[in-house]
Design an enzyme around this catalytic site. Structure first.
Site, PDB file in Angstrom:
ATOM      1  N   ASP A 150       9.722  -5.590  -9.793  1.00  0.00           N
ATOM      2  CA  ASP A 150       8.678  -5.682  -8.396  1.00  0.00           C
ATOM      3  C   ASP A 150       7.761  -7.209  -7.845  1.00  0.00           C
ATOM      4  O   ASP A 150       7.127  -6.517  -7.478  1.00  0.00           O
ATOM      5  CB  ASP A 150       7.356  -4.941  -9.246  1.00  0.00           C
ATOM      6  CG  ASP A 150       7.133  -3.923  -9.413  1.00  0.00           C
ATOM      7  OD1 ASP A 150       6.676  -3.956  -7.634  1.00  0.00           O
ATOM      8  OD2 ASP A 150       6.278  -3.691  -9.957  1.00  0.00           O
ATOM      9  N   HIS A 197      -2.195  -1.965 -12.314  1.00  0.00           N
ATOM     10  CA  HIS A 197      -1.897  -2.535 -10.694  1.00  0.00           C
ATOM     11  C   HIS A 197      -3.494  -3.338 -10.679  1.00  0.00           C
ATOM     12  O   HIS A 197      -4.898  -2.620 -11.395  1.00  0.00           O
ATOM     13  CB  HIS A 197      -1.939  -2.279  -9.674  1.00  0.00           C
ATOM     14  CG  HIS A 197      -0.423  -2.475  -9.682  1.00  0.00           C
ATOM     15  ND1 HIS A 197      -0.150  -2.660  -8.174  1.00  0.00           N
ATOM     16  CD2 HIS A 197       0.774  -2.144 -10.250  1.00  0.00           C
ATOM     17  CE1 HIS A 197       1.643  -2.680  -8.073  1.00  0.00           C
ATOM     18  NE2 HIS A 197       1.828  -1.746  -9.197  1.00  0.00           N
ATOM     19  N   CYS A 237       2.916  -2.914  -3.658  1.00  0.00           N
ATOM     20  CA  CYS A 237       3.878  -1.943  -3.453  1.00  0.00           C
ATOM     21  C   CYS A 237       4.266  -2.041  -2.053  1.00  0.00           C
ATOM     22  O   CYS A 237       3.556  -2.018  -1.633  1.00  0.00           O
ATOM     23  CB  CYS A 237       3.853  -0.694  -3.782  1.00  0.00           C
ATOM     24  SG  CYS A 237       4.622   0.600  -3.492  1.00  0.00           S
TER      25      CYS A 237
END
Length: 319
Positions: free
Chosen positions: A28, A222, A253
């Site tokens: 990620d 986040h 993202c």
């Protein structure tokens, strides 16, 4: 690197004695990097993370290379991690083809990635929520038949940049459907960082009431509005013991432009160390790893803890 300051450990009542950090920096964290990071650097990054004591490190993703070019080297990277005995190396798989690729390389932990909202499902998976669950069903079934651990990611659990606040009941409905497929674990994603502690508690309680046990839940916050640590603490108070974080605070993202970095693993470890909660992670080694990676990427680490520890002058030994 030797840290110049360490937090005083002051345990608080009602918190778990140990937390498992699910490190997402290598997947990620790096997937948004515009410049492709060499496979050798990724492999060394994961080895350094393991050396810091992190026991769960999400390694890569078996999505089609055109969707996430940064992770197109999954087949090359994963075999380079074979020497990491005792370290769980989950990989993201989007569909049956991705699962086949992962299983062929010996992956024993996989993750599927769903959405609590229709708009994000369409943008991220090119299909609606119900269709995505249908797509995941054979993936999860085959993985479980092979004895593979399955994590279900659920994004947009607190807010969506197109749809706004996401009702708790809507998240619970999709989360329950995802777990009913056979997932071992559920990760609740605050993809754009809008959650607050009360919202976190309400969602966790609602999931419990719907039959999703706390010990199967992880949280993935986040830090867009600076709430990641306070939200994490709220989850810990509820009994959650799995927390996702990204070394150096890397990531966001690619399909939600308002999503800034993940909770930094160093910031999380600093707080957990201060609360007397065991993680098995050496903050000095982890900080050094993020400083090293920042050098590879050519920019400073976003993590406040990394900056604070790496910028402090060497201690004086004079009386």
């Amino acid at each position: 690197m030797t840290s110049r300051t360490l937090p005083m450990s002051v345990p608080a009542r009602g918190l778990p004695p140990r937390v498992r950090i699910h490190e997402v920096g290598a997947r990620d964290g790096l997937q948004n990097e515009k410049t492709v990071v060499p496979t050798a650097v990724k492999a060394e990054f994961i080895h350094r993370l393991a050396a810091s004591g992190l026991a769960t490190i999400e390694a890569t993703s078996f999505v089609h290379p055109k969707w996430v070019p940064q992770l197109a080297d999954a087949e090359d990277l994963f075999p380079r991690l074979a020497d990491l005995d005792g370290v769980a190396l989950p990989v993201l798989v989007p569909n049956e083809r991705g699962l086949e690729r992962a299983l062929a390389l010996g992956a024993r932990r996989i993750a599927v990635f769903g959405s609590a909202t229709e708009t994000f499902a369409a943008r991220n998976l090119n299909r609606g929520v119900a269709e995505s669950l249908t797509m995941f069903e054979p993936v999860v079934a085959r993985a479980k038949a092979d004895g593979v651990h399955v994590r279900g990611y659920l994004s947009m659990c607190f807010g969506d940049p197109w749809e706004g606040p996401v009702p708790v009941r809507q998240v619970v409905r999709v989360a329950k459907a995802l777990m009913d497929l056979g997932c071992d674990e559920l990760s609740l994603g605050d993809t754009i960082g809008v959650a607050t502690p009360g919202h976190v508690r309400d969602l966790l309680l609602a999931l419990n009431e719907a039959g999703v046990p706390t010990d199967t839940i992880g949280v993935h916050f986040h830090d867009t509005y600076g709430q990641a640590l306070s939200n994490t603490l709220a989850a810990l108070q509820h009994g959650v013991t799995t927390v996702d974080a990204s070394a150096g605070g890397l990531g966001g993202c690619p399909y939600a432009k308002s999503a800034t970095g993940n909770l930094a693993t160093e910031d999380l470890v600093w707080m957990l160390d201060g609360l007397g909660i065991e993680t098995g992670v050496d903050l000095d080694v982890l900080t050094a790893t993020s400083v090293w990676l920042a050098e590879q990427l050519g920019r400073p680490s976003p993590s406040r803890t990394v900056r604070a520890l790496s910028e402090q002058p060497a201690p004086s030994h004079k009386e």
